[in-house]
Design a protein around this motif. Structure first.
Motif, PDB file in Angstrom:
ATOM      1  N   MET A 187       3.732  55.714 -81.603  1.00 47.38           N
ATOM      2  CA  MET A 187       4.608  55.710 -82.668  1.00 47.38           C
ATOM      3  C   MET A 187       4.633  57.064 -83.625  1.00 47.38           C
ATOM      4  O   MET A 187       3.300  57.398 -83.700  1.00 47.38           O
ATOM      5  N   GLY A 188       5.387  57.311 -84.423  1.00 47.77           N
ATOM      6  CA  GLY A 188       5.721  58.547 -85.109  1.00 47.77           C
ATOM      7  C   GLY A 188       5.563  59.910 -84.561  1.00 47.77           C
ATOM      8  O   GLY A 188       5.272  60.791 -85.249  1.00 47.77           O
ATOM      9  N   ARG A 189       5.824  59.999 -83.283  1.00 48.61           N
ATOM     10  CA  ARG A 189       5.804  61.456 -82.471  1.00 48.61           C
ATOM     11  C   ARG A 189       7.067  62.197 -82.990  1.00 48.61           C
ATOM     12  O   ARG A 189       6.942  63.356 -82.743  1.00 48.61           O
ATOM     13  N   LEU A 190       8.042  61.633 -83.354  1.00 48.37           N
ATOM     14  CA  LEU A 190       9.186  62.556 -84.070  1.00 48.37           C
ATOM     15  C   LEU A 190       9.557  62.298 -85.560  1.00 48.37           C
ATOM     16  O   LEU A 190      10.524  62.493 -86.168  1.00 48.37           O
ATOM     17  N   ASN A 191       8.369  61.767 -86.427  1.00 50.41           N
ATOM     18  CA  ASN A 191       8.399  61.912 -87.714  1.00 50.41           C
ATOM     19  C   ASN A 191       9.307  63.160 -88.308  1.00 50.41           C
ATOM     20  O   ASN A 191       9.053  64.431 -87.966  1.00 50.41           O
ATOM     21  N   HIS A 192      10.325  62.808 -89.337  1.00 53.23           N
ATOM     22  CA  HIS A 192      11.036  63.889 -89.973  1.00 53.23           C
ATOM     23  C   HIS A 192      11.620  64.810 -88.856  1.00 53.23           C
ATOM     24  O   HIS A 192      11.993  65.902 -89.388  1.00 53.23           O
ATOM     25  N   LYS A 193      11.946  64.557 -87.717  1.00 51.19           N
ATOM     26  CA  LYS A 193      12.748  65.070 -86.979  1.00 51.19           C
ATOM     27  C   LYS A 193      14.307  64.657 -86.779  1.00 51.19           C
ATOM     28  O   LYS A 193      14.478  63.559 -87.212  1.00 51.19           O
ATOM     29  N   ILE A 194      15.339  65.524 -86.781  1.00 49.21           N
ATOM     30  CA  ILE A 194      16.472  65.225 -86.610  1.00 49.21           C
ATOM     31  C   ILE A 194      17.266  65.219 -85.195  1.00 49.21           C
ATOM     32  O   ILE A 194      16.912  66.018 -84.640  1.00 49.21           O
ATOM     33  N   ALA A 195      17.350  64.164 -84.691  1.00 49.73           N
ATOM     34  CA  ALA A 195      17.695  63.738 -83.465  1.00 49.73           C
ATOM     35  C   ALA A 195      19.184  63.596 -83.150  1.00 49.73           C
ATOM     36  O   ALA A 195      19.640  62.376 -83.720  1.00 49.73           O
ATOM     37  N   VAL A 196      19.877  64.221 -82.425  1.00 52.82           N
ATOM     38  CA  VAL A 196      21.399  63.995 -82.072  1.00 52.82           C
ATOM     39  C   VAL A 196      21.448  63.268 -80.579  1.00 52.82           C
ATOM     40  O   VAL A 196      20.864  64.036 -79.788  1.00 52.82           O
ATOM     41  N   ILE A 197      22.030  62.155 -80.554  1.00 56.54           N
ATOM     42  CA  ILE A 197      22.380  61.601 -79.407  1.00 56.54           C
ATOM     43  C   ILE A 197      23.602  61.162 -79.100  1.00 56.54           C
ATOM     44  O   ILE A 197      24.326  60.537 -79.836  1.00 56.54           O
ATOM     45  N   THR A 198      24.434  61.860 -78.111  1.00 56.40           N
ATOM     46  CA  THR A 198      25.584  61.265 -77.576  1.00 56.40           C
ATOM     47  C   THR A 198      25.695  60.263 -76.582  1.00 56.40           C
ATOM     48  O   THR A 198      24.853  59.724 -75.913  1.00 56.40           O
ATOM     49  N   GLY A 199      26.793  59.515 -76.554  1.00 55.63           N
ATOM     50  CA  GLY A 199      27.039  58.389 -75.818  1.00 55.63           C
ATOM     51  C   GLY A 199      26.021  57.280 -76.323  1.00 55.63           C
ATOM     52  O   GLY A 199      25.451  56.539 -75.392  1.00 55.63           O
ATOM     53  N   ALA A 200      25.878  56.987 -77.612  1.00 49.60           N
ATOM     54  CA  ALA A 200      24.980  56.266 -78.289  1.00 49.60           C
ATOM     55  C   ALA A 200      25.378  54.634 -78.628  1.00 49.60           C
ATOM     56  O   ALA A 200      24.737  54.111 -79.042  1.00 49.60           O
ATOM     57  N   SER A 201      26.530  54.454 -78.158  1.00 56.92           N
ATOM     58  CA  SER A 201      27.014  53.186 -78.337  1.00 56.92           C
ATOM     59  C   SER A 201      26.598  52.226 -77.533  1.00 56.92           C
ATOM     60  O   SER A 201      26.347  50.977 -77.959  1.00 56.92           O
ATOM     61  N   THR A 202      26.242  52.087 -76.441  1.00 52.46           N
ATOM     62  CA  THR A 202      25.708  51.322 -75.360  1.00 52.46           C
ATOM     63  C   THR A 202      24.782  51.807 -74.506  1.00 52.46           C
ATOM     64  O   THR A 202      24.466  53.187 -74.397  1.00 52.46           O
ATOM     65  N   GLY A 203      24.083  51.001 -73.553  1.00 58.03           N
ATOM     66  CA  GLY A 203      23.199  51.578 -72.479  1.00 58.03           C
ATOM     67  C   GLY A 203      21.919  52.563 -72.687  1.00 58.03           C
ATOM     68  O   GLY A 203      21.538  52.305 -73.900  1.00 58.03           O
ATOM     69  N   ILE A 204      21.903  53.587 -71.950  1.00 57.56           N
ATOM     70  CA  ILE A 204      20.985  54.394 -72.298  1.00 57.56           C
ATOM     71  C   ILE A 204      21.082  55.212 -73.517  1.00 57.56           C
ATOM     72  O   ILE A 204      19.903  55.350 -74.153  1.00 57.56           O
ATOM     73  N   GLY A 205      22.208  55.345 -73.960  1.00 55.45           N
ATOM     74  CA  GLY A 205      22.261  56.202 -75.472  1.00 55.45           C
ATOM     75  C   GLY A 205      21.739  55.186 -76.573  1.00 55.45           C
ATOM     76  O   GLY A 205      21.139  55.578 -77.349  1.00 55.45           O
ATOM     77  N   ALA A 206      22.172  53.953 -76.416  1.00 53.01           N
ATOM     78  CA  ALA A 206      21.785  52.946 -77.706  1.00 53.01           C
ATOM     79  C   ALA A 206      20.217  52.568 -77.515  1.00 53.01           C
ATOM     80  O   ALA A 206      19.672  52.840 -78.522  1.00 53.01           O
ATOM     81  N   ALA A 207      19.905  52.578 -76.300  1.00 52.93           N
ATOM     82  CA  ALA A 207      18.417  52.369 -76.066  1.00 52.93           C
ATOM     83  C   ALA A 207      17.568  53.421 -76.590  1.00 52.93           C
ATOM     84  O   ALA A 207      16.612  53.324 -77.071  1.00 52.93           O
ATOM     85  N   SER A 208      17.971  54.520 -76.161  1.00 48.47           N
ATOM     86  CA  SER A 208      17.222  55.822 -76.460  1.00 48.47           C
ATOM     87  C   SER A 208      17.117  56.048 -78.107  1.00 48.47           C
ATOM     88  O   SER A 208      16.119  56.563 -78.655  1.00 48.47           O
ATOM     89  N   ALA A 209      18.533  55.757 -78.910  1.00 48.24           N
ATOM     90  CA  ALA A 209      18.526  56.026 -80.144  1.00 48.24           C
ATOM     91  C   ALA A 209      17.584  55.314 -80.707  1.00 48.24           C
ATOM     92  O   ALA A 209      16.806  55.470 -81.955  1.00 48.24           O
ATOM     93  N   LYS A 210      17.428  53.848 -80.346  1.00 44.03           N
ATOM     94  CA  LYS A 210      16.324  52.951 -80.876  1.00 44.03           C
ATOM     95  C   LYS A 210      14.911  53.311 -80.753  1.00 44.03           C
ATOM     96  O   LYS A 210      14.134  53.232 -81.618  1.00 44.03           O
ATOM     97  N   VAL A 211      14.774  53.805 -79.841  1.00 49.14           N
ATOM     98  CA  VAL A 211      13.395  54.249 -79.141  1.00 49.14           C
ATOM     99  C   VAL A 211      12.827  55.486 -80.187  1.00 49.14           C
ATOM    100  O   VAL A 211      11.782  55.648 -80.846  1.00 49.14           O
ATOM    101  N   LEU A 212      13.774  56.322 -80.329  1.00 50.86           N
ATOM    102  CA  LEU A 212      13.506  57.694 -80.922  1.00 50.86           C
ATOM    103  C   LEU A 212      13.647  57.374 -82.510  1.00 50.86           C
ATOM    104  O   LEU A 212      12.589  57.905 -83.122  1.00 50.86           O
TER     105      LEU A 212
END
Length: 272
Positions: A1-26
């Protein structure tokens, strides 16, 4: 946890599936996620992230539209000044027939979203990464490493995306920008539901049963498993990895042909 503190992460296709899950993990890793999609459902992803005490903002953007992507980049620059992680995940797919029967508009749509969309997002986000460095992750597919029947548009887009990732890696490595592709196998997502039917449908169940016995791990992957790979590639834990296509497919690409798996019933029974 905390590996991406203070980072701005842009994720496309973020409404469902891999994109949504990755958004939550990041977001769980500390990133402020800018969740991008053409669907209003992206707001649901953002609400869930914020409800968990993490940070996310929603943006409706058509990644295949150069003007829309450029406007988005300008908005991000004005508000956040920089981008540290770009996950180009938006994509469409369609099984539309053999090549001589394949509709041109279907081919153009897939290339437009999957390949052109990745190019546009990368082109306009790169200037926001060049001062501080960062990580770009592109969703390719094991269908970019080998071919599928009746899916030449998707195969072409994903194969091209893998080599585009290599281009990005060699051109921007000296700015400390890494670029890697992930090549998922069959992941349990709404896109699979759309293409094959749900797990409750006859056709969808048959598809999943076939995928299970042909996959050495004996099951489909989950979006969360892919999200964890994305988080690794986004973080400094992968600081010397760039220009790669990392397959996450349960072992499908590890063999050249199914061999005895086609006729050996005991192999199929191990997935029950």
């Amino acid at each position: 946890m905390g590996r991406l503190n203070h980072k701005i992460a842009v994720i496309t296709g973020a409404s469902t599936g891999i994109g949504a899950a990755s958004a939550k993990v990041l977001a769980d890793e500390g990133a402020h996620v800018l969740a991008v999609d053409v669907s209003d459902k992206v707001h649901d992803t953002v609400k869930e992230i914020n409800a968990a005490g993490n940070k996310a903002s929603a943006y409706i953007v058509d990644v295949s539209d150069a003007h829309a992507v450029e406007r988005f980049a300008e908005e991000v620059k004005g508000k956040y000044k920089q981008v540290n992680v770009l996950f180009n995940n938006a994509g469409v797919d369609n099984a539309a027939g053999r090549i001589h029967e394949y509709p041109v508009d279907v081919f153009d749509k897939i290339i437009g979203v999957d390949l052109r969309g990745t190019f546009l997002m990368t082109k306009f986000m790169l200037p926001l990464m060049m001062d501080m460095g960062g990580s770009i992750i592109n969703t390719a597919s094991f269908s970019g490493l080998a071919a599928d029947l009746n899916r030449s548009g998707y195969n072409a887009a994903k194969g091209g995306l893998i080599n585009f990732t290599r281009s990005t890696a060699i051109e921007y490595g000296r700015e400390n920008i890494r670029a890697n592709a992930i090549s998922p196998g069959t992941i349990e997502t709404p896109l699979v539901d759309k293409l094959t039917g749900t797990a409750d449908d006859v056709s969808g169940k048959a598809f999943r049963d076939n995928q299970k016995w042909v996959t050495p791990l004996g099951r489909l992957g989950t979006p969360e498993e892919v999200g964890k790979l994305v988080a690794f590639l986004a973080s400094d834990d992968s600081s010397f990895i760039t220009g790669e296509s990392i397959t996450i497919d349960g072992g499908v690409m590890a063999y050249t042909w199914p061999g005895e798996m086609l006729s050996e019933e005991s192999w199929k029974r191990t997935t029950k």
